[in-house]
Design a protein around this motif. Structure first.
Motif, PDB file in Angstrom:
ATOM      1  N   ARG A   1       0.783  -1.180   0.371  1.00  0.00           N
ATOM      2  CA  ARG A   1      -0.370  -0.048  -0.083  1.00  0.00           C
ATOM      3  C   ARG A   1       0.980   1.100   0.533  1.00  0.00           C
ATOM      4  O   ARG A   1       2.328   0.956   0.429  1.00  0.00           O
ATOM      5  CB  ARG A   1      -1.069   0.101   1.428  1.00  0.00           C
ATOM      6  N   ALA A   2      -0.007   2.217  -0.622  1.00  0.00           N
ATOM      7  CA  ALA A   2       1.222   3.609  -0.613  1.00  0.00           C
ATOM      8  C   ALA A   2       1.625   3.751   0.585  1.00  0.00           C
ATOM      9  O   ALA A   2       0.388   4.018   1.954  1.00  0.00           O
ATOM     10  CB  ALA A   2       0.079   4.710  -1.125  1.00  0.00           C
ATOM     11  N   LEU A   3       2.604   4.414   0.988  1.00  0.00           N
ATOM     12  CA  LEU A   3       3.720   4.983   2.071  1.00  0.00           C
ATOM     13  C   LEU A   3       2.884   6.117   2.346  1.00  0.00           C
ATOM     14  O   LEU A   3       2.877   7.171   1.213  1.00  0.00           O
ATOM     15  CB  LEU A   3       4.822   4.937   2.390  1.00  0.00           C
ATOM     16  N   SER A   4       2.612   6.496   3.667  1.00  0.00           N
ATOM     17  CA  SER A   4       2.469   8.249   3.552  1.00  0.00           C
ATOM     18  C   SER A   4       3.712   8.932   3.811  1.00  0.00           C
ATOM     19  O   SER A   4       4.354   8.696   3.503  1.00  0.00           O
ATOM     20  CB  SER A   4       1.560   8.126   5.374  1.00  0.00           C
ATOM     21  N   ASP A   5       3.781  10.160   3.737  1.00  0.00           N
ATOM     22  CA  ASP A   5       4.618  10.987   3.671  1.00  0.00           C
ATOM     23  C   ASP A   5       6.064  11.243   4.147  1.00  0.00           C
ATOM     24  O   ASP A   5       7.360  10.939   5.098  1.00  0.00           O
ATOM     25  CB  ASP A   5       4.650  12.812   3.030  1.00  0.00           C
ATOM     26  N   THR A   6       5.195  11.218   5.954  1.00  0.00           N
ATOM     27  CA  THR A   6       6.096  10.230   7.032  1.00  0.00           C
ATOM     28  C   THR A   6       6.751   9.462   6.805  1.00  0.00           C
ATOM     29  O   THR A   6       7.868   9.321   8.051  1.00  0.00           O
ATOM     30  CB  THR A   6       4.772  10.580   8.005  1.00  0.00           C
ATOM     31  N   GLN A   7       6.303   8.340   6.625  1.00  0.00           N
ATOM     32  CA  GLN A   7       6.386   6.948   6.274  1.00  0.00           C
ATOM     33  C   GLN A   7       7.962   6.782   5.488  1.00  0.00           C
ATOM     34  O   GLN A   7       9.233   6.410   5.741  1.00  0.00           O
ATOM     35  CB  GLN A   7       5.734   5.936   5.492  1.00  0.00           C
TER      36      GLN A   7
END
Length: 271
Positions: free
Chosen positions: A209-215
């Motif tokens: 799944r897509a990673l968040s900017d923080t991740q």
């Protein structure tokens, strides 16, 4: 490429860098001409062997280069090729491979001179990812039995007018003259060269799944600390990755996916 050849290539790349930077966007012309030399050497075993012959003096081989490139070639291209001719190579194949890498360097330098290097790197990655689910297209672009003009047309159909001119030129070159390398790995190698030029390693990340900017920022920080330099993340969302993620940096792979852990468990149970 190792030993003598690698040492020669490293020295010539360092010498040529100043030439490319001084040429600015015209470095692309030098790249085009160096690829012409690659094609000529690939088609002429006798010339290739003459330039790699350790029994001939460097000046003798440089004179041969000047005579071959006397008409129509930029003086800067001739100078680079003289350095190649004067250097020592473990094999004639290494010599031609080195010229091909010098040509790519020239193209990337041209992109860098107009602040487009990051764009080229990103576009090469996007193209390789787009082809990951198109088996027929990948095969067509890598099939040496398919006419090179057809392979080049396919590249243009895919990205011409939608990508930087250096991206299009290098992708078309990878399709037209694979020199034993498949299309997608060739693009990946060029992308790595662009990243190295930007003093960054490339981490290819596959996740379910897509990673968040923080991740993404956290993963970049962790990998940068581990490798001691900036890391460029190229993230692909792959539904086949059942949890966790797969990270590849060069030949090193860090695979934490559930699917891989299950496969490993089955392997251990079966042994």
């Amino acid at each position: 490429m190792r030993g003598t050849s690698q040492a020669s290539l490293t020295a010539i790349r360092e010498q040529s860098e100043a030439v490319y930077k001084a040429a600015g966007t015209n470095a692309q012309t030098l790249g085009e001409q160096l690829f012409v030399v690659v094609d000529a050497l690939d088609s002429s075993g006798s010339l290739r062997r003459s330039l790699a012959d350790p029994s001939r003096t460097g000046e003798d081989k440089a004179a041969l280069i000047r005579s071959v490139l006397a008409n129509g070639f930029d003086d800067r291209t001739i100078s680079i090729m003289e350095n190649v001719a004067k250097s020592r190579w473990s094999s004639d194949r290494d010599l031609v491979d080195a010229i091909s890498l010098l040509a790519i360097d020239a193209y990337l330098s041209a992109a860098e001179s107009r602040d487009a290097l990051e764009t080229v790197e990103s576009e090469l990655f996007v193209l390789t990812r787009a082809l990951s689910g198109q088996r027929e297209a990948r095969q067509a672009l890598s099939d040496p039995s398919t006419d090179s003009s057809i392979r080049v047309k396919l590249v243009h159909d895919l990205i011409a007018g939608r990508a930087d001119e250096v991206t299009v030129a290098l992708a078309a070159r990878a399709a037209a003259a694979p020199r034993g390398e498949r299309f997608v790995p060739a693009l990946g190698r060029i992308g790595d060269m662009a990243a190295t030029r930007r003093a960054r390693k490339v981490a290819y990340v596959s996740t379910s799944r897509a990673l968040s900017d923080t991740q993404i920022e956290r993963l970049e920080s962790i990998l940068s600390a581990q490798y001691g330099q900036d890391i460029q993340l190229n993230v692909t969302v792959d539904p086949a990755v059942v949890g966790g993620m797969r990270v590849q940096i060069g030949a090193e792979v860090v695979d934490t996916t559930i699917l891989t852990r299950l496969t490993d468990a089955r392997r251990r149970l079966a042994s």
